[in-house]
Design a protein around this motif. Structure first.
Motif, PDB file in Angstrom:
ATOM      1  N   SER A  84       0.832  -1.210   0.000  1.00  0.00           N
ATOM      2  CA  SER A  84       0.000   0.000   0.000  1.00  0.00           C
ATOM      3  C   SER A  84       0.865   1.258   0.000  1.00  0.00           C
ATOM      4  O   SER A  84       0.527   2.262  -0.636  1.00  0.00           O
ATOM      5  CB  SER A  84      -0.946   0.002   1.205  1.00  0.00           C
ATOM      6  OG  SER A  84      -0.228   0.027   2.431  1.00  0.00           O
TER       7      SER A  84
ATOM      8  N   SER B 151       0.694   4.071  -3.059  1.00  0.00           N
ATOM      9  CA  SER B 151       0.362   5.478  -2.849  1.00  0.00           C
ATOM     10  C   SER B 151       1.540   6.389  -3.136  1.00  0.00           C
ATOM     11  O   SER B 151       1.351   7.530  -3.570  1.00  0.00           O
ATOM     12  CB  SER B 151      -0.130   5.695  -1.410  1.00  0.00           C
ATOM     13  OG  SER B 151      -1.381   5.072  -1.228  1.00  0.00           O
TER      14      SER B 151
ATOM     15  N   LEU C 253      -4.936  11.043   1.387  1.00  0.00           N
ATOM     16  CA  LEU C 253      -4.529   9.757   0.830  1.00  0.00           C
ATOM     17  C   LEU C 253      -3.777   8.838   1.795  1.00  0.00           C
ATOM     18  O   LEU C 253      -3.956   7.617   1.736  1.00  0.00           O
ATOM     19  CB  LEU C 253      -3.697   9.985  -0.440  1.00  0.00           C
ATOM     20  CG  LEU C 253      -3.533   8.770  -1.363  1.00  0.00           C
ATOM     21  CD1 LEU C 253      -4.886   8.275  -1.836  1.00  0.00           C
ATOM     22  CD2 LEU C 253      -2.651   9.117  -2.551  1.00  0.00           C
TER      23      LEU C 253
ATOM     24  N   PRO D 220      -6.491   6.205   3.643  1.00  0.00           N
ATOM     25  CA  PRO D 220      -6.878   4.943   3.004  1.00  0.00           C
ATOM     26  C   PRO D 220      -5.680   4.049   2.702  1.00  0.00           C
ATOM     27  O   PRO D 220      -5.834   2.826   2.626  1.00  0.00           O
ATOM     28  CB  PRO D 220      -7.578   5.393   1.711  1.00  0.00           C
ATOM     29  CG  PRO D 220      -7.105   6.773   1.461  1.00  0.00           C
ATOM     30  CD  PRO D 220      -6.879   7.370   2.818  1.00  0.00           C
ATOM     31  N   THR D 221      -4.500   4.646   2.561  1.00  0.00           N
ATOM     32  CA  THR D 221      -3.302   3.836   2.351  1.00  0.00           C
ATOM     33  C   THR D 221      -3.047   2.937   3.555  1.00  0.00           C
ATOM     34  O   THR D 221      -2.789   1.735   3.421  1.00  0.00           O
ATOM     35  CB  THR D 221      -2.075   4.735   2.119  1.00  0.00           C
ATOM     36  OG1 THR D 221      -2.290   5.532   0.959  1.00  0.00           O
ATOM     37  CG2 THR D 221      -0.819   3.901   1.939  1.00  0.00           C
TER      38      THR D 221
ATOM     39  N   ILE E 272      -5.617   0.172   3.709  1.00  0.00           N
ATOM     40  CA  ILE E 272      -5.339  -0.949   2.809  1.00  0.00           C
ATOM     41  C   ILE E 272      -4.439  -1.959   3.497  1.00  0.00           C
ATOM     42  O   ILE E 272      -4.665  -3.168   3.454  1.00  0.00           O
ATOM     43  CB  ILE E 272      -4.676  -0.453   1.501  1.00  0.00           C
ATOM     44  CG1 ILE E 272      -5.662   0.365   0.673  1.00  0.00           C
ATOM     45  CG2 ILE E 272      -4.172  -1.643   0.676  1.00  0.00           C
ATOM     46  CD1 ILE E 272      -5.037   1.013  -0.549  1.00  0.00           C
TER      47      ILE E 272
ATOM     48  N   VAL F  61     -12.772   0.061   1.769  1.00  0.00           N
ATOM     49  CA  VAL F  61     -11.459   0.706   1.707  1.00  0.00           C
ATOM     50  C   VAL F  61     -11.104   1.035   0.264  1.00  0.00           C
ATOM     51  O   VAL F  61     -10.603   2.131  -0.047  1.00  0.00           O
ATOM     52  CB  VAL F  61     -10.377  -0.191   2.337  1.00  0.00           C
ATOM     53  CG1 VAL F  61      -8.998   0.446   2.176  1.00  0.00           C
ATOM     54  CG2 VAL F  61     -10.680  -0.426   3.813  1.00  0.00           C
TER      55      VAL F  61
ATOM     56  N   TYR G 273     -10.462   4.732  -1.271  1.00  0.00           N
ATOM     57  CA  TYR G 273      -9.207   5.070  -1.949  1.00  0.00           C
ATOM     58  C   TYR G 273      -9.477   5.661  -3.330  1.00  0.00           C
ATOM     59  O   TYR G 273      -8.934   6.714  -3.698  1.00  0.00           O
ATOM     60  CB  TYR G 273      -8.343   3.816  -2.064  1.00  0.00           C
ATOM     61  CG  TYR G 273      -6.913   4.075  -2.478  1.00  0.00           C
ATOM     62  CD1 TYR G 273      -5.941   4.333  -1.512  1.00  0.00           C
ATOM     63  CD2 TYR G 273      -6.528   4.060  -3.816  1.00  0.00           C
ATOM     64  CE1 TYR G 273      -4.622   4.562  -1.874  1.00  0.00           C
ATOM     65  CE2 TYR G 273      -5.217   4.292  -4.189  1.00  0.00           C
ATOM     66  CZ  TYR G 273      -4.270   4.547  -3.217  1.00  0.00           C
ATOM     67  OH  TYR G 273      -2.964   4.789  -3.571  1.00  0.00           O
ATOM     68  N   TYR G 274     -10.324   4.990  -4.081  1.00  0.00           N
ATOM     69  CA  TYR G 274     -10.630   5.459  -5.436  1.00  0.00           C
ATOM     70  C   TYR G 274     -11.370   6.789  -5.410  1.00  0.00           C
ATOM     71  O   TYR G 274     -11.151   7.647  -6.274  1.00  0.00           O
ATOM     72  CB  TYR G 274     -11.461   4.412  -6.184  1.00  0.00           C
ATOM     73  CG  TYR G 274     -10.636   3.339  -6.839  1.00  0.00           C
ATOM     74  CD1 TYR G 274     -10.260   3.435  -8.172  1.00  0.00           C
ATOM     75  CD2 TYR G 274     -10.220   2.221  -6.121  1.00  0.00           C
ATOM     76  CE1 TYR G 274      -9.504   2.453  -8.781  1.00  0.00           C
ATOM     77  CE2 TYR G 274      -9.464   1.233  -6.712  1.00  0.00           C
ATOM     78  CZ  TYR G 274      -9.104   1.347  -8.046  1.00  0.00           C
ATOM     79  OH  TYR G 274      -8.336   0.375  -8.640  1.00  0.00           O
TER      80      TYR G 274
ATOM     81  N   TYR H 180      -7.074  -2.707  -6.945  1.00  0.00           N
ATOM     82  CA  TYR H 180      -6.105  -1.660  -7.248  1.00  0.00           C
ATOM     83  C   TYR H 180      -5.338  -1.893  -8.554  1.00  0.00           C
ATOM     84  O   TYR H 180      -4.755  -0.955  -9.097  1.00  0.00           O
ATOM     85  CB  TYR H 180      -5.145  -1.490  -6.076  1.00  0.00           C
ATOM     86  CG  TYR H 180      -5.886  -1.289  -4.781  1.00  0.00           C
ATOM     87  CD1 TYR H 180      -6.524  -0.085  -4.507  1.00  0.00           C
ATOM     88  CD2 TYR H 180      -6.030  -2.329  -3.864  1.00  0.00           C
ATOM     89  CE1 TYR H 180      -7.242   0.104  -3.338  1.00  0.00           C
ATOM     90  CE2 TYR H 180      -6.744  -2.154  -2.692  1.00  0.00           C
ATOM     91  CZ  TYR H 180      -7.355  -0.944  -2.436  1.00  0.00           C
ATOM     92  OH  TYR H 180      -8.084  -0.767  -1.285  1.00  0.00           O
TER      93      TYR H 180
END
Length: 235
Positions: free
Chosen positions: A86, A90, A129, A132-133, A136, A145, A149-150, A214
């Protein structure tokens, strides 16, 4: 002074003795509520640098946890592959969107209030960001999650598209040769539209086929590939 006069503090032209005052020419650096484009870029770079640095902190915190559990040093890596994955994901994402941001602002001389507001929205997506990283790494392939993230990435791309639309509609904010600047902004705007469409498709694919999740971000390579092929054909 010559016949052109100077610009006084009220924004009017002031000629020599006996010459009437005339309205000042419309200049990019006098846009109401505007700030220096360079100053906005410096602020944005600083915030982005902090956000990309924060990505590594959860991995750093793993070291004392593994040590206190009396596990081997290799466990920091081998036992936390999800967190490392993750982080790398990111890091690559932020590095890419930072580069795209610089492509957008490379010609901006003055930022209006609207452009600054959209830039802050873009920055918000970058600042958020790392959250959510970390999620993950903690929750793996959880669908919520992935959606989080998206959604964060999509917000940033929409903000960039809005910034490019403003620049396209207000060429006075862009420095350099007028026609060349307008052409370049138009190309960036088209690329950004393609990126937003690719992100929406990636988002939908990630939710519809959880096993991809992802990996569907690879669809974002398509607009760049299309642009490259068009450039090759134009040569």
């Amino acid at each position: 002074m010559g016949g052109k006069g100077v610009i006084d503090e009220t924004g009017t032209g002031r000629g020599g003795p006996g010459e009437p005052s005339v309205p000042a020419p419309d200049r990019p650096d006098r846009i109401e509520g505007g700030v220096s484009g360079e100053r906005l870029v410096l602020f944005t770079d600083a915030v982005t640098a902090i956000s990309i640095t924060l990505l590594i902190l959860p991995l750093v915190d793993l070291v004392p946890e593994v040590a206190s559990a009396h596990e081997g040093a290799s466990e920091v890596i081998s036992g936390h592959l999800d967190q490392i994955w993750s982080f790398l994901l990111s890091f690559a994402v932020i590095a890419n969107i930072w580069q795209e941001h610089h492509r957008t602002f490379s010609m901006v001389s003055t930022a209006t209030r609207s452009l600054t507001a959209w830039n802050m929205g873009w920055l918000l997506s970058v600042v958020v960001l790392p959250l959510p990283t970390e999620m993950i790494g903690a929750f793996g392939g959880d669908r919520f999650v992935a959606a989080f993230y998206y959604a964060v990435l999509l917000v940033g791309m929409v903000c960039r598209l809005a910034m490019l639309r403003l620049l396209k509609s207000n060429p006075g904010m862009v420095e350099g040769d007028g026609e060349e600047a307008r052409r370049r902004i138009a190309h960036l705007y088209t690329d950004s539209c393609g990126n937003v469409i690719a992100m929406v498709a990636s988002f939908a694919l990630a939710l519809a086929v959880p096993v991809l999740q992802y990996y569907s971000l690879l669809l974002l390579l398509l607009p760049g590939r299309t642009r490259f092929m068009g450039w090759r054909r134009a040569r």
